[in-house]
Design an enzyme around this catalytic site. Structure first.
Site: not given
Ligand code: BG6
Length: 516
Positions: A176, A205-206, A210, A244, A263, A268, A369
């Site tokens: 992404k 999309d990571h 999870k 975060e 982002d 997500h 953030k």
């Molecule tokens: C990423 C974003 O895709 O996901 C980052 O670009 C963000 O800005 C991150 O910090 C959050 O991922 P996780 O797995 O730490 O929740």
């Protein structure tokens, strides 16, 4: 001597554990952007951990590609350091690393030079001979989106992409952000599908990698007691938070272009909405699951006018503040961020899903953030009692909280009698925690996703129409918020849960954000 094993016949010295699923077919992974942050922090550590758990194909190779002029040995050394630093499991098993590193090559060169791709091709052919990777390739684009078109063009010109029905597989994983609005996402889809088939494309999309996110499917569709109450008759509203502590780290240039909507929300957070709100799929396969997710995205009421956006969306940007006792700078003081920048680092928004299941149930989302802490969760608030026997305000509505991270787990809040003569209720919680229930630490999202991509399983990847449906929602909001005539983001102090206007968004509906 060339080594071309049949992968099922060759004993892999690294295969120590029992495996639930078959290993993927032999395969070589090509990482474009091998000198970048993602390769160092996530991809190589994930691949090493798969090797250590004997989950990689028996015949496996890797080629890193980027502009930096490394030798193979320098690249291996650099990756060994990255894995030592970022691996989920430690210490590093040197025997595993040695075998893994033997299949690792490096290809230096600019992406716009056809010669780079000829060298890459030769290295892949050498890996086929030396490691038995059999012509199967997984190309991973861990590069800025501006490079995607040239990579696709060069791969095609070098004849490195086979059609899906040929015996050797070619798959492409694309990071992404996939586009920056609906028209650019459509154009990129067009470009991708000119060189490959949708079955070969893995838009990553990571969050979908999870464990807690995947568990939403099991929680909802592997239990019979929740589904009957998972609808407008019983649910009052849903709150999804992705907070975060981190700021933008060293990613000012990227973040200025992206902002929180591109982002976190477009990908997500909307994925969390889909998994929470979707109907049961007819089967547990890639298309059936994605068909249902897309229906949710299509049912989300878009905001088309500045008035609708003003009523339902609050954007914010952090100013300096303090988090866990440490002073942190404001967004506009971060490196590569323009003075007077209007990029939002926080958003809270409200929308409806126009469907029989969810009509009239507001979904409130917030992501930011520099929040007071890291917390991603989905909270489903059930309707209040129609009548309380224990006095008004004595009981609180039931809430089901799915903690995505940290302290992964699920909690159900309900009322119980405080011991004593009187009927005095108090809220208590039934709490399932992954850590204490299952013991072992969960694999990193990238481990699962890399394995699925090597296997060709697209269930946890985003389909063409899905990515476009998500952009339809976010793009409409961006058209308004990015209009220079629109108000700038509200300021919020780093270390707080966003500007006060985000609280007012719920207060005007007689609700509050769950205290985290
Ligand atoms: C990423 C974003 O895709 O996901 C980052 O670009 C963000 O800005 C991150 O910090 C959050 O991922 P996780 O797995 O730490 O929740």
């Amino acid at each position: 001597m060339p080594y071309a094993p049949e992968h099922d016949e060759v004993p892999n010295p690294l295969r120590k554990g029992l495996r639930a699923d078959p290993a993927p077919e032999p395969c070589a992974i090509v990482v474009f952007g091998a000198s970048g942050d993602l390769a160092h922090r996530k991809l190589l550590p994930a691949l090493y951990n798969l090797a250590a758990a004997a989950r990689l194909p028996a015949s496996f190779g890797l080629v890193g590609v980027s502009k930096s002029p490394f030798s193979h040995e320098q690249f291996q050394k650099d990756m060994r350091e990255a894995v030592g630093r970022f691996s989920r499991t430690k210490p590093i098993d040197e025997e595993v690393w040695k075998d893994f590193a033997e299949g690792m090559r490096y290809c230096a060169g600019p992406f716009d030079d056809a010669a780079t791709f000829q060298r890459l091709k030769a290295q892949l052919e050498e890996l086929d001979k030396m490691r038995g990777t059999r012509g199967n390739r997984l190309f991973y684009f861990a590069t800025p989106p501006s490079t995607f078109p040239v990579l696709l063009k060069q791969l095609k010109a070098a004849k490195l992409i086979n059609k899906p029905l040929e015996t050797q597989s070619t798959r492409i994983v694309i990071e992404k952000p996939f586009g920056r609005d609906l028209p650019s996402a459509r154009a990129l889809n067009q470009l991708v599908l000119d060189v490959a088939d949708e079955k070969q494309i893995f838009r990553i999309d990571h969050y979908l990698g999870k464990e807690t996110v995947q568990n939403l499917l099991v929680f909802r569709f592997g239990n019979s007691i929740f589904e009957p109450i998972w609808n407008r008759q019983f649910v009052d509203h849903v709150e999804i938070t992705a907070g975060e502590e981190l700021g933008i780290e060293a990613r000012g240039r990227y973040y200025e272009e992206a902002g929180i909507m591109r982002d976190m929300i477009q990908n997500h957070v909307l994925q969390l909405v889909c998994l929470t709100a979707m109907e049961p799929p007819v089967a547990f396969d890639a298309d059936a699951v994605r068909d249902e997710k897309i229906k949710v995205l299509r049912a989300i009421q878009t905001m088309d006018t500045p008035e609708q956006v003003a009523r339902n969306v609050v954007i914010g940007q952090y100013t300096e503040g303090s988090i866990a006792g440490a002073d942190v700078p404001g967004y506009q003081q971060e490196k590569d961020v323009a003075q007077g920048s209007r990029t939002p680092t926080f958003v809270a928004l409200k929308f409806n899903i126009n469907s029989w299941r969810w009509g009239g149930v507001p979904f409130y989302l917030r992501a930011g953030k520099r929040m007071p802490k890291r917390a991603t969760e989905i909270a489903v608030f059930f309707k209040p009692l129609p009548h309380s026997l224990f006095g008004s305000g004595a009981t609180q509505p039931n809430v089901l909280v799915i903690r995505v991270q940290p302290q992964e787990g699920i909690a159900l809040r309900f009322n119980a009698k405080v011991p004593g003569e009187r009927y005095r209720p108090r809220t208590v919680s039934m709490d399932f925690r992954y850590g204490s229930t299952f013991g072992a630490t969960s694999p990193e999202a990238y481990e699962r996703l890399l394995l699925d991509a090597m296997r060709g399983d697209q269930t946890l990847f985003t389909r063409k129409d899905e990515v476009e449906a998500a952009w339809r929602i976010v793009g409409n909001i961006l058209k308004v918020t990015e209009n220079p005539e629109s108000p700038a983001p509200f300021a919020y102090e780093a270390g707080t849960w966003g500007p006060p206007q985000a609280d007012q968004l719920l207060e005007q509906d007689g609700r509050n954000w769950r205290r985290l």
